[in-house]
Structure formats: C-alpha cells, structure tokens
Write a protein that holds these residues in place. Structure first.
Motif, PDB file in Angstrom:
ATOM      1  N   HIS A 168     -37.402 -57.274 -13.163  1.00 27.16           N
ATOM      2  CA  HIS A 168     -37.565 -58.642 -13.678  1.00 27.16           C
ATOM      3  C   HIS A 168     -36.213 -59.354 -13.737  1.00 27.16           C
ATOM      4  CE1 HIS A 168     -38.601 -62.043 -16.201  1.00 27.16           C
ATOM      5  NE2 HIS A 168     -37.757 -61.627 -17.128  1.00 27.16           N
ATOM      6  N   ASN A 169     -35.218 -58.689 -14.304  1.00 27.91           N
ATOM      7  CA  ASN A 169     -33.900 -59.313 -14.426  1.00 27.91           C
ATOM      8  C   ASN A 169     -33.160 -59.332 -13.090  1.00 27.91           C
ATOM      9  OD1 ASN A 169     -33.503 -60.072 -17.323  1.00 27.91           O
ATOM     10  ND2 ASN A 169     -34.114 -57.949 -17.599  1.00 27.91           N
ATOM     11  N   LEU A 170     -33.453 -58.388 -12.215  1.00 27.58           N
ATOM     12  CA  LEU A 170     -32.869 -58.426 -10.876  1.00 27.58           C
ATOM     13  C   LEU A 170     -33.391 -59.633 -10.105  1.00 27.58           C
ATOM     14  CD1 LEU A 170     -31.172 -57.257  -8.628  1.00 27.58           C
ATOM     15  CD2 LEU A 170     -33.036 -55.663  -8.114  1.00 27.58           C
ATOM     16  N   PHE A 171     -34.672 -59.939 -10.246  1.00 31.20           N
ATOM     17  CA  PHE A 171     -35.215 -61.131  -9.592  1.00 31.20           C
ATOM     18  C   PHE A 171     -34.518 -62.395 -10.106  1.00 31.20           C
ATOM     19  CE2 PHE A 171     -39.584 -59.166  -8.429  1.00 31.20           C
ATOM     20  CZ  PHE A 171     -39.136 -58.886  -7.149  1.00 31.20           C
ATOM     21  N   HIS A 172     -34.219 -62.427 -11.394  1.00 31.93           N
ATOM     22  CA  HIS A 172     -33.509 -63.585 -11.942  1.00 31.93           C
ATOM     23  C   HIS A 172     -32.117 -63.696 -11.314  1.00 31.93           C
ATOM     24  CE1 HIS A 172     -32.332 -66.700 -14.742  1.00 31.93           C
ATOM     25  NE2 HIS A 172     -31.292 -65.985 -15.121  1.00 31.93           N
ATOM     26  N   PHE A 173     -31.438 -62.564 -11.175  1.00 29.40           N
ATOM     27  CA  PHE A 173     -30.132 -62.545 -10.520  1.00 29.40           C
ATOM     28  C   PHE A 173     -30.249 -63.069  -9.091  1.00 29.40           C
ATOM     29  CE2 PHE A 173     -27.281 -60.240  -7.642  1.00 29.40           C
ATOM     30  CZ  PHE A 173     -26.034 -60.524  -8.172  1.00 29.40           C
ATOM     31  N   LEU A 174     -31.227 -62.577  -8.344  1.00 29.38           N
ATOM     32  CA  LEU A 174     -31.385 -62.978  -6.946  1.00 29.38           C
ATOM     33  C   LEU A 174     -31.774 -64.444  -6.821  1.00 29.38           C
ATOM     34  CD1 LEU A 174     -33.236 -59.863  -5.461  1.00 29.38           C
ATOM     35  CD2 LEU A 174     -30.808 -60.447  -5.270  1.00 29.38           C
ATOM     36  N   ARG A 175     -32.581 -64.932  -7.742  1.00 33.46           N
ATOM     37  CA  ARG A 175     -32.992 -66.342  -7.677  1.00 33.46           C
ATOM     38  C   ARG A 175     -31.780 -67.268  -7.750  1.00 33.46           C
ATOM     39  NH1 ARG A 175     -34.294 -70.422 -11.212  1.00 33.46           N
ATOM     40  NH2 ARG A 175     -33.975 -69.106 -13.042  1.00 33.46           N
ATOM     41  N   LEU A 176     -30.792 -66.883  -8.553  1.00 29.64           N
ATOM     42  CA  LEU A 176     -29.603 -67.711  -8.713  1.00 29.64           C
ATOM     43  C   LEU A 176     -28.537 -67.417  -7.667  1.00 29.64           C
ATOM     44  CD1 LEU A 176     -29.223 -67.614 -12.606  1.00 29.64           C
ATOM     45  CD2 LEU A 176     -30.152 -69.471 -11.205  1.00 29.64           C
ATOM     46  N   ARG A 177     -28.314 -66.139  -7.368  1.00 26.53           N
ATOM     47  CA  ARG A 177     -27.170 -65.755  -6.536  1.00 26.53           C
ATOM     48  C   ARG A 177     -27.482 -65.634  -5.054  1.00 26.53           C
ATOM     49  NH1 ARG A 177     -23.470 -67.454 -10.035  1.00 26.53           N
ATOM     50  NH2 ARG A 177     -23.609 -66.373 -12.041  1.00 26.53           N
ATOM     51  N   ALA A 178     -28.763 -65.499  -4.688  1.00 22.13           N
ATOM     52  CA  ALA A 178     -29.124 -65.509  -3.268  1.00 22.13           C
ATOM     53  C   ALA A 178     -29.493 -66.919  -2.814  1.00 22.13           C
ATOM     54  CB  ALA A 178     -30.278 -64.542  -3.000  1.00 22.13           C
TER      55      ALA A 178
ATOM     56  N   PHE B 149     -12.873 -61.347  -9.156  1.00 24.39           N
ATOM     57  CA  PHE B 149     -13.374 -62.682  -9.492  1.00 24.39           C
ATOM     58  C   PHE B 149     -14.875 -62.793  -9.267  1.00 24.39           C
ATOM     59  CE2 PHE B 149     -12.565 -63.322  -4.969  1.00 24.39           C
ATOM     60  CZ  PHE B 149     -13.548 -64.204  -4.560  1.00 24.39           C
ATOM     61  N   VAL B 150     -15.416 -62.022  -8.337  1.00 24.05           N
ATOM     62  CA  VAL B 150     -16.868 -61.977  -8.150  1.00 24.05           C
ATOM     63  C   VAL B 150     -17.510 -61.220  -9.306  1.00 24.05           C
ATOM     64  CG1 VAL B 150     -18.742 -61.171  -6.660  1.00 24.05           C
ATOM     65  CG2 VAL B 150     -16.666 -62.148  -5.643  1.00 24.05           C
ATOM     66  N   ALA B 151     -16.863 -60.142  -9.730  1.00 24.37           N
ATOM     67  CA  ALA B 151     -17.386 -59.360 -10.858  1.00 24.37           C
ATOM     68  C   ALA B 151     -17.471 -60.201 -12.125  1.00 24.37           C
ATOM     69  CB  ALA B 151     -16.502 -58.135 -11.099  1.00 24.37           C
ATOM     70  N   ARG B 152     -16.500 -61.082 -12.327  1.00 24.29           N
ATOM     71  CA  ARG B 152     -16.501 -61.909 -13.544  1.00 24.29           C
ATOM     72  C   ARG B 152     -17.638 -62.929 -13.505  1.00 24.29           C
ATOM     73  NH1 ARG B 152     -15.277 -58.178 -14.532  1.00 24.29           N
ATOM     74  NH2 ARG B 152     -13.218 -57.227 -14.630  1.00 24.29           N
ATOM     75  N   GLN B 153     -18.010 -63.357 -12.331  1.00 21.46           N
ATOM     76  CA  GLN B 153     -19.157 -64.253 -12.185  1.00 21.46           C
ATOM     77  C   GLN B 153     -20.457 -63.459 -12.357  1.00 21.46           C
ATOM     78  OE1 GLN B 153     -19.392 -66.041  -8.262  1.00 21.46           O
ATOM     79  NE2 GLN B 153     -20.230 -67.938  -9.080  1.00 21.46           N
ATOM     80  N   TRP B 154     -20.515 -62.286 -11.763  1.00 19.94           N
ATOM     81  CA  TRP B 154     -21.687 -61.411 -11.793  1.00 19.94           C
ATOM     82  C   TRP B 154     -22.010 -60.975 -13.220  1.00 19.94           C
ATOM     83  CZ3 TRP B 154     -22.543 -58.035  -6.989  1.00 19.94           C
ATOM     84  CH2 TRP B 154     -23.667 -57.219  -7.111  1.00 19.94           C
ATOM     85  N   ILE B 155     -20.994 -60.681 -14.021  1.00 23.65           N
ATOM     86  CA  ILE B 155     -21.210 -60.113 -15.355  1.00 23.65           C
ATOM     87  C   ILE B 155     -21.861 -61.117 -16.300  1.00 23.65           C
ATOM     88  CG2 ILE B 155     -19.061 -60.755 -16.531  1.00 23.65           C
ATOM     89  CD1 ILE B 155     -20.647 -57.231 -16.451  1.00 23.65           C
ATOM     90  N   ARG B 156     -21.942 -62.383 -15.884  1.00 25.60           N
ATOM     91  CA  ARG B 156     -22.655 -63.374 -16.683  1.00 25.60           C
ATOM     92  C   ARG B 156     -24.133 -63.014 -16.818  1.00 25.60           C
ATOM     93  NH1 ARG B 156     -20.639 -65.825 -20.205  1.00 25.60           N
ATOM     94  NH2 ARG B 156     -22.134 -67.524 -20.037  1.00 25.60           N
ATOM     95  N   HIS B 157     -24.638 -62.194 -15.891  1.00 23.91           N
ATOM     96  CA  HIS B 157     -26.015 -61.707 -15.991  1.00 23.91           C
ATOM     97  C   HIS B 157     -25.996 -60.506 -16.928  1.00 23.91           C
ATOM     98  CE1 HIS B 157     -27.499 -64.250 -12.675  1.00 23.91           C
ATOM     99  NE2 HIS B 157     -26.247 -64.158 -12.268  1.00 23.91           N
TER     100      HIS B 157
END
Length: 302
Positions: free
Chosen positions: A214-224, A105-113
C-alpha cells in the motif's frame, strides 16, 4: 562499480543455495531475488526478501468482508474493486525488502516517505567509497522559469562542460580532504562521524528499505510520475518493473486507477456535467482559480 566484489560473492552464494519452503511464493518475484538492477552511474536496486502476492491481498479482503465479496467473480476483479474504492489494509498484507544504493541527496528526498523501515549504511562506523553521482550531459538542465522546483532547458556546449568539471572536481577535492582528515599517519585524525560532514550530497550511500505494498504504491504514484525529479524517478521506475512481476493484478489496477486515472474536485465534476449538457464553461464562470483551471484543462484535453 554498483556492486562490490563482496556483495557479488554474497549474491552468488545465496542464489546457489535455494531452500525449500511451504510459504506462498510469487514466481514473477522469485526471478528478481538478489539480482541487482543498475540505476544511475553507480546505484542499484535489488530485492532481498518479500512476503505475499495477489492472492494474499484477496485472502485478506475476504477474511475482512466475508459474504460481501461473493459477488466478485475473480481475484483480479476483487483487487480492482479494492483499488477503485481506496481500500488499504488488504494491500498492506504484502511486503518487500529492498537493498538500494543511491546518492545522498536522493536518499534525503526518498526518506520523506516515512511509512517504511530503513537501515542505512553508517559513515560513523565505516568509510564511504569514492563514488559520486555525476549526471550524464543530457540530464544537466537550467532552473525552470515556471516551476521553482523543476528543470528547464538542457545545458549544452561550454556551459555543460563547465558544470560537469565543477561537479567532478568539487566531489574529488572533498573526498581527498575527507581521507586526509581521518589520516592516522603522524596525527590523531578526525573521527569518522565528524569527517563525514565535509562530504558532498552526491556521494553514494546504501540502505535496506522495507515497505508494504500500500505504501509502496503511494511512493510510486509520486516518484514514478513524469513530474518527479529524474534521479529519484529512475529508482521508482526500476522498482515498478519488479512490482509488476510480483503482483501483476494489483499493479495493473494501480496503473489504471492511480497512475493513469485522475481525481476530480466537486467543482471539476460540475464543469464536466455542465459541458456534457452543452453549456459553455470558462475559467471565469467555473468557480476555479486560474492555476486550477489550467491543470483541469490539461487533464481532460491532454
């Protein structure tokens, strides 16, 4: 166990056989290579490979802008300039490949990136392990009454015990049936690709996830962010610690301008200017909707 004996043996073999290289390396990242950071009850994050460092970001920017960057006195200043002005391509020069073990269920949320490369463990070819995410009691919470996608008060006592027992028993019963359906003892057995559909979404999967900075920072901005779901936030927090060692100047700028900073609408900026001039501004004369006003006040007043 987060890592299987086979994975541990592979990691030890890789760490015991370092290879010389002419490519640029980031000392802070080298210590993370192959080392698994445990997350949740059975999960982990580990760095498999990476490319680039703070210097690579600056190198790309200077190739692109030439004399335009000569006024910047050092790499840290240039990186902060790039982050402040929302430049993206210089940060895309850095990449990292992670091996992650996480609940489905975490993977399904994560894959939105979607701006990443992913290859996931296939339950069509292999049998998933009997490993499920069972929340610690302090992370069992009721539905929030003010946020449709968030948590409210923590469950306690008999209610918490009841929920935990349901989670454990349902997960194990589903896995028992998963094994039984695939059994070949006196019966054909159901194909793995069909049997997997009966598994719960708290079972663990694994994948390799490769992404540029660049895209990792976007992931961290939302998920951290503190508002993110706990189960994905702990993975983001673990990754953030790695990134801070990998590209310290870029991560420092990211913390200042993205995680610690704020974006203001034209209306919000107008309200601040009016207040600085001594005008009393309320939600009614701000031009903002009630919800936007509450968010604005929370942001500037803490």
């Amino acid at each position: 166990m987060p890592l299987s004996p086979e994975q541990l043996a592979e990691i030890e073999a890789l760490r015991a056989s370092p290879q010389p290289t002419l490519r640029a390396v980031a000392p802070g990242m080298e210590k993370h290579l192959y080392t698994a950071q445990e997350v949740l009850d059975h999960g982990f994050v580990r760095v498999v490979d990476y490319m680039g460092d703070d210097a690579a970001i600056c190198q790309a920017a200077r190739v692109s802008y030439g004399k335009g960057t000569k006024s910047v006195q050092n790499d840290k200043g240039l990186i902060r300039y790039l982050m402040r002005h929302w430049h993206s391509t210089p940060f895309e020069m850095c990449e990292v490949k992670l091996h992650v073990k996480l609940p489905v269920f975490v993977a399904r949320q994560w894959i939105r990136h979607r701006t990443a490369n992913v290859n996931e463990y296939s339950a069509r070819y292999s049998i998933l392990d009997r490993e499920f995410y069972i929340p610690a009691p302090e992370h069992l919470a009721a539905q929030s009454v003010i946020n449709n996608q968030g948590r409210g008060e923590t469950l306690t006592g008999d209610e918490a015990a009841r929920v935990l027992e349901i989670l454990k028993s349902d997960a194990n019963r589903a896995y028992d049936n998963y094994e039984a359906m695939m059994s070949d003892e006196g019966q054909q057995g159901l194909a793995r690709e069909l049997a997997r559909m009966n598994l719960p979404s708290n079972i663990y999967t694994q994948w390799y996830w490769k992404v540029d900075l660049h895209n990792l920072f976007h992931f961290l901005r939302l998920r951290a962010d503190s508002h993110a779901q706990y189960e994905i936030r702990v993975y983001a927090d673990a990754i953030a610690k790695v990134v801070a060692d990998w590209v310290p100047a870029a991560f420092g700028a990211f913390e200042d301008y993205r995680m610690g900073g704020a974006n203001l609408s034209a209306q919000a900026l107008d309200v601040i200017r009016r207040r600085l001039k001594g005008e009393e501004v309320t939600q009614e004369n701000s031009g903002m909707a009630a919800r936007e006003w509450r968010e604005f006040v929370d942001m500037i007043e803490g």
